[in-house]
Scaffold this motif. Structure first.
Motif, PDB file in Angstrom:
ATOM      1  N   ASN A 113      37.764  28.974  33.921  1.00  0.00           N
ATOM      2  CA  ASN A 113      36.758  27.994  34.333  1.00  0.00           C
ATOM      3  C   ASN A 113      37.158  26.564  33.969  1.00  0.00           C
ATOM      4  O   ASN A 113      36.866  25.618  34.714  1.00  0.00           O
ATOM      5  CB  ASN A 113      35.405  28.342  33.706  1.00  0.00           C
ATOM      6  CG  ASN A 113      34.716  29.483  34.448  1.00  0.00           C
ATOM      7  OD1 ASN A 113      34.327  29.350  35.604  1.00  0.00           O
ATOM      8  ND2 ASN A 113      34.602  30.624  33.780  1.00  0.00           N
ATOM      9  N   THR A 143      39.400  25.283  36.580  1.00  0.00           N
ATOM     10  CA  THR A 143      38.644  24.842  37.758  1.00  0.00           C
ATOM     11  C   THR A 143      37.986  23.487  37.500  1.00  0.00           C
ATOM     12  O   THR A 143      37.966  22.603  38.371  1.00  0.00           O
ATOM     13  CB  THR A 143      37.568  25.889  38.105  1.00  0.00           C
ATOM     14  OG1 THR A 143      38.212  27.144  38.336  1.00  0.00           O
ATOM     15  CG2 THR A 143      36.793  25.480  39.349  1.00  0.00           C
ATOM     16  N   PHE A 147      33.652  36.084  36.841  1.00  0.00           N
ATOM     17  CA  PHE A 147      34.717  35.101  36.975  1.00  0.00           C
ATOM     18  C   PHE A 147      35.799  35.591  37.950  1.00  0.00           C
ATOM     19  O   PHE A 147      36.246  34.857  38.834  1.00  0.00           O
ATOM     20  CB  PHE A 147      35.329  34.828  35.602  1.00  0.00           C
ATOM     21  CG  PHE A 147      36.657  34.131  35.655  1.00  0.00           C
ATOM     22  CD1 PHE A 147      36.754  32.790  35.989  1.00  0.00           C
ATOM     23  CD2 PHE A 147      37.829  34.836  35.385  1.00  0.00           C
ATOM     24  CE1 PHE A 147      37.988  32.168  36.045  1.00  0.00           C
ATOM     25  CE2 PHE A 147      39.059  34.213  35.442  1.00  0.00           C
ATOM     26  CZ  PHE A 147      39.136  32.875  35.776  1.00  0.00           C
ATOM     27  N   GLN A 156      36.967  33.987  41.541  1.00  0.00           N
ATOM     28  CA  GLN A 156      38.330  33.515  41.772  1.00  0.00           C
ATOM     29  C   GLN A 156      38.945  34.195  42.998  1.00  0.00           C
ATOM     30  O   GLN A 156      39.609  33.544  43.821  1.00  0.00           O
ATOM     31  CB  GLN A 156      39.198  33.788  40.535  1.00  0.00           C
ATOM     32  CG  GLN A 156      38.850  32.953  39.312  1.00  0.00           C
ATOM     33  CD  GLN A 156      39.240  31.495  39.473  1.00  0.00           C
ATOM     34  OE1 GLN A 156      39.987  31.127  40.373  1.00  0.00           O
ATOM     35  NE2 GLN A 156      38.696  30.635  38.622  1.00  0.00           N
TER      36      GLN A 156
END
Length: 752
Positions: free
Chosen positions: A401, A404, A641, A645
Motif C-alpha cells: 500500500n 501505491t 490487498f 493488486q
C-alpha cells in the motif's frame, strides 16, 4: 642360622600373600565400581531421553493447537509411540532400586494419562468440537499431570546423579588404595630380598668355619646352602611376578598419576601422565607452572598459586574432583582436568609428598558445550520461524500500500516523502525478517553447482571498494577448479557479512584473506563435532588480522541480535544469517579466533557434481493479464490487498479464507486459471494439500504458492520441490505481477 632364615622368609612370603590377596580383591571392587558408574550414566541418559520425548509430545500438541498443521499431529503420534517403550526400558535399568521402581510405576499412569489428554484435545481440535474442548480444559488436569511427571523425572535424575557422585568417589578411593597396596607390596618384597641376602651372607660365614672342623659337617652345610639357594631363587621369582603385576596395573591406568616429594619433584609417573600432562619423573611441578595458565572450571577465573593441586596436597589437603583448565603457553590445546589428591606421610606423621590423579574431561566437556550451543540455536530458530509468518503478512500489506501511495502522491511532495519513509521502514523490516529466516533455515534456497574459485574472485572485486583502501584483500584459491552445490546469492551475502565484520575488527587497517580448499572431514572430526557428517567438503576460509574474539564471544557469535559493536553500528544478524545459510545448505561452520591475533571463519560446503551451471538470464518486467486468479489467504488484510493488486493488473479474482471454503467453490464448478494460495491456511488442509486435492478434480492445474516462511509441505532439504513456484512474503506489485505471469505461462504445477 638356617631356622632363622626360614622364619624370615616364611613371614615375608605370608605378608606378600596377604598384600596380593588384598590387591586382587580391590581390583575386583574397582572393576565393579566402574561398571556401576557406567550403569548410572546410562540411566541418566535414559531419563533425559524420556524427558525430551515427553516435552516433544507436549510441544507438538501445542503446535497443533495453534497452527492446526498435520505435521504437528504426525510428530505427536510418532513421539507418543516411543514413550511407553522408553518408560519400560528405564524401569528395567533401575530394577536394582526399589524406591526408583516405585516412583516410576507411580509416574507411568500419570504420564500416559497426560498424553491421552493431549491426544483427545488434538482430536477435538481437528473436529472443531468447541464444547468438548471447553469441557476438557475445564477439568484442568493436563498442566498438573505434566508438572508431576516432570517433577518425578527430575527427582529420579537427581537421585541418579547422587548415586553417580557416590559411586565415582568410591571408584577413585578404591583406585588410590589399590595403588598404595601395590606400592607397599613392592617395598615389602624389596625388604624381604635384602633381609634374606644379609641372612645368607651370615650363613655362608658360619658354613665356612664349620667346614674346617669336620667333613660330615661340611656335607651338611653344603646341603643347607643348596636348600637356601633354592629358597632364594623362588623368592626372586615371586618378587619379579609381583613387580610385573604392579607395573602393568600402574601403566595401564587411563588416569594420569603423579607421585611427588615434599619439594614438588616428580618421583613416579605413569605413561598416561606423560601423554596427558607431558610430566615425567625428575621434573619439578613448581618449574612447570610457568609454562601454562591455569583457571577454574569456568575457564575465566585464574587459579591462585595456593589453590594449585600440588600446593594443596603438600599442605595436607585431601580433595576429589578439583576442576581446572590448563592453557599451555606453547599454543597446544587447552586441557579440562578433574584432579584428586592425597598427601603421603612418613613414620612420624610428617608430610613427605603426595599422590595426584588427573582425569582428562576435555572431550566430554566440549561435547556438552557443543550440544548446549546447538540446542540453544535450534530453539531460537524455531521461535524465529514461528513469528515470521504473521510479520510478513503485515509487511505485505504495508509495503504494497505504501508503494501505491508513493506513486499516487506525485502532486503532494510532502505527503509523498512521508509515504517513502514508511516504505523504506517497511523494506528495512522485511530485510531484518529475511535475515532472521536465514538463521532459522526457513528461506528456500536455489542451489546449483557453482565454481567456487570464480565466485570468490568476483566477490573479492566487489569487496575492494566496500572495505576501503586500508584493508588489504588477498586470495589463496585451490589450483584445480571445484564446484559447490549452493545458492550463489546466499554465498555472496555470507562472504560480504563476514568481510564487513572483519573490517570492523581492523579499525587501523589490516589484511583480509579468502581461501578455498578441498577437504575431507573424517570420523574423528565428526565425533568431536556432533552436527557434522564425515565426507568431502569444499572449504572456504575468511581470515582477518583484527582484534579477535574471546571464548565467551565465540560461543554467542551465531545468535541473532548478539553484537559487540556500539549501539546503532550493527544489527547482530550478520553471522547468524551465515550460520543459517551454511546449515541449510548441508554444510558446517567453525570459528577459530584468539584475542589480538585475528579470526578465521571456515565454511565447509557440500561439493557439487559435474561442472558449474550458468546463471539464469534476468526476466523482463512482467505485465498483467485477463485471466481469473483464485486467491486462498486466511489473513483478511492480505487477501483484500492481493485481490486489489491483481484487479489493478487486469485480472479477475475469486477469494476464499480457508481450504474448506475454497473446495466448496471449486466443487460448485467455479472456473479459474490459476490457484494462488498461502501454504499455511486453516480449514483442515495446508495450501499444498489443497492444491493436490484440486488437481485430482482438475488435472493440469496451475499453482503459485505464497508464504511468510518456508514450510515442509513444499520445501525439503532447504530446496523447493521440483515444479513448485513460491512467492515469498512480503512482496511488491512488480514481483506479484512477474510470478503470476510466470505461473500462468506454465511454471507451477500441483503434482506432488
Amino acid at each position: 642360622m638356617i631356622p632363622s632364615q626360614r622364619v624370615i622368609l616364611g613371614a615375608g612370603l605370608a605378608i606378600l600373600l596377604l598384600i596380593t590377596a588384598a590387591s586382587i580383591g580391590l581390583d575386583v571392587k574397582s572393576r565393579s565400581d566402574a561398571a556401576w558408574v557406567n550403569h548410572t550414566v546410562q540411566v541418566l541418559k535414559k531419563i533425559s531421553d524420556l524427558q525430551v520425548l515427553i516435552r516433544r509430545a507436549e510441544s507438538a500438541a501445542r503446535g497443533y493447537e495453534i497452527y492446526r498443521n498435520p505435521s504437528f499431529s504426525d510428530e505427536f503420534q510418532e513421539v507418543h509411540a516411543r514413550i511407553a517403550p522408553a518408560l519400560a526400558d528405564l524401569k528395567r535399568s533401575v530394577n536394582d532400586n526399589p524406591d526408583q521402581i516405585a516412583l516410576l510405576e507411580g509416574m507411568e499412569p500419570l504420564a500416559l494419562r497426560r498424553l491421552d489428554i493431549a491426544a483427545e484435545a488434538m482430536r477435538l481440535r481437528a473436529t472443531n468440537d468447541g464444547a468438548g474442548i471447553a469441557a476438557l480444559q475445564g477439568k484442568g488436569e493436563g498442566r498438573g499431570l505434566m508438572d508431576t511427571v516432570m517433577g518425578n523425572l527430575d527427582h529420579l535424575s537427581a537421585e541418579e546423579e547422587r548415586l553417580l557422585t557416590a559411586r565415582s568417589q568410591d571408584s577413585r578411593r578404591t583406585g588410590i588404595v589399590l595403588l598404595g597396596i601395590d606400592v607397599a607390596g613392592a617395598l615389602v618384597i624389596l625388604l624381604l630380598v635384602v633381609m634374606v641376602m644379609r641372612e645368607s651372607q651370615r650363613t655362608t660365614v658360619a658354613l665356612k668355619s664349620t667346614l674346617l672342623e669336620t667333613t660330615a659337617a661340611n656335607q651338611q652345610l653344603e646341603a643347607a646352602v643348596a636348600e637356601r639357594t633354592e629358597h632364594l631363587v623362588n623368592a626372586h621369582d615371586e618378587l619379579r611376578v609381583s613387580i610385573n603385576v604392579l607395573q602393568s596395573t600402574f601403566h595401564s591406568m587411563a588416569e594420569a598419576v603423579l607421585v611427588i616429594d615434599a619439594e614438588g619433584n616428580v618421583l613416579l609417573s605413569n605413561p598416561a601422565a606423560e601423554r596427558m600432562l607431558l610430566h615425567r619423573a625428575g621434573m619439578n611441578l613448581r618449574n612447570l607452572r610457568a609454562l601454562s595458565d591455569v583457571f577454574h572450571g569456568d575457564g575465566v577465573t585464574p587459579l591462585k598459586s595456593d589453590e594449585l593441586p600440588s600446593v594443596r596436597v603438600l599442605r595436607g589437603d585431601e580433595f576429589e574432583d578439583l576442576e581446572m583448565i590448563v592453557r599451555p603457553h606453547s599454543g597446544n590445546s587447552a586441557r579440562h582436568l578433574m584432579i584428586s589428591g592425597r598427601p603421603m606421610r612418613d613414620g612420624h606423621g610428617n608430610i613427605s609428598g603426595g599422590v595426584l590423579v588427573y582425569h582428562d574431561a576435555t572431550s566430554s566437556r566440549e561435547t556438552e558445550r557443543q550440544l548446549h550451543q546447538s540446542q540453544k540455536l535450534d530453539a531460537i530458530g524455531k521461535l524465529t520461524g514461528g513469528v515470521a509468518h504473521d510479520f510478513n503478512n503485515m509487511l505485505t500489506v504495508i509495503s504494497g500500500n505504501t508503494e501505491t501511495l508513493v506513486a499516487s502522491l506525485k502532486e503532494q511532495p510532502e505527503l509523498q516523502r512521508a509515504a517513502r519513509l514508511i516504505d523504506d521502514a517497511a523494506g528495512r523490516c522485511a530485510e531484518l525478517i529475511q535475515h532472521l529466516l536465514s538463521f532459522a533455515r526457513r528461506q528456500p534456497l536455489q542451489p546449483r553447482n557453482v565454481d567456487i574459485n570464480a565466485a570468490i574472485a568476483d566477490i573479492a572485486k566487489l569487496l575492494r571498494p566496500t572495505l576501503g583502501e586500508q584493508i588489504q584483500i588477498e586470495t589463496v584459491l585451490e589450483q584445480e577448479p571445484m564446484t559447490a552445490h549452493i545458492d550463489p546469492s546466499r554465498l555472496t551475502n555470507a562472504v560480504l557479512n563476514m568481510a564487513i565484520n572483519a573490517r570492523d575488527a581492523m579499525a587501523n587497517g589490516g589484511k583480509l584473506l579468502l581461501e578455498t580448499h578441498r577437504v575431507v572431514l573424517d570420523e574423528a572430526y565428526a565425533k568431536a563435532n556432533a552436527d557434522v557428517r564425515p565426507g568431502p567438503y569444499v572449504m572456504l576460509a575468511v581470515s582477518d588480522t583484527g582484534t579477535g574474539m574471546p571464548l565467551d564471544v565465540q560461543e554467542k557469535a551465531f545468535e541473532p541480535f548478539f553484537t559487540t559493536k556500539e549501539v546503532g553500528k550493527g544489527s547482530g544478524l550478520g553471522l547468524s544469517m551465515v550460520y543459517g545459510f551454511v546449515k541449510q545448505s548441508g554444510g558446517h561452520i567453525k570459528i577459530y579466533s584468539e584475542q589480538d591475533h585475528g579470526t578465521t571463519i571456515k565454511l565447509y560446503l557440500p561439493p557439487g557434481e559435474g561442472t558449474a551451471e550458468a546463471t539464469a538470464a534476468i526476466a523482463p518486467q512482467a505485465e498483467g493479464g485477463a485471466e481469473t486468479i483464485f486467491v486462498v489467504e486466511d489473513d483478511t488484510l492480505v487477501r483484500n490487498f492481493v485481490t486489489a493488486q491483481l484487479q489493478s493488473l487486469g485480472y479477475k479474482t475469486i477469494a476464499a479464507g480457508d481450504s474448506r471454503a475454497a473446495l466448496q467453490l471449486i466443487e460448485a464448478g467455479q472456473a479459474f486459471d490459476l490457484l494462488f494460495t498461502d501454504v499455511v491456511i486453516p480449514g483442515g488442509m495446508s495450501g499444498r494439500e489443497l492444491a493436490d486435492e484440486v488437481a485430482k478434480r482438475r488435472p493440469g492445474l496451475k499453482v503459485l504458492y505464497t508464504s511468510g516462511y518456508t514450510d515442509n509441505a513444499i520445501v525439503h532439504h532447504g530446496k523447493l520441490d521440483d515444479g513448485v513456484m513460491l512467492l515469498t512474503k512480503p512482496y511488491r506489485r512488480n514481483q506479484l505481477a512477474e510470478m503470476i505471469r510466470k505461473a500462468l505461462n506454465g511454471g507451477g504445477m500441483a503434482a506432488s
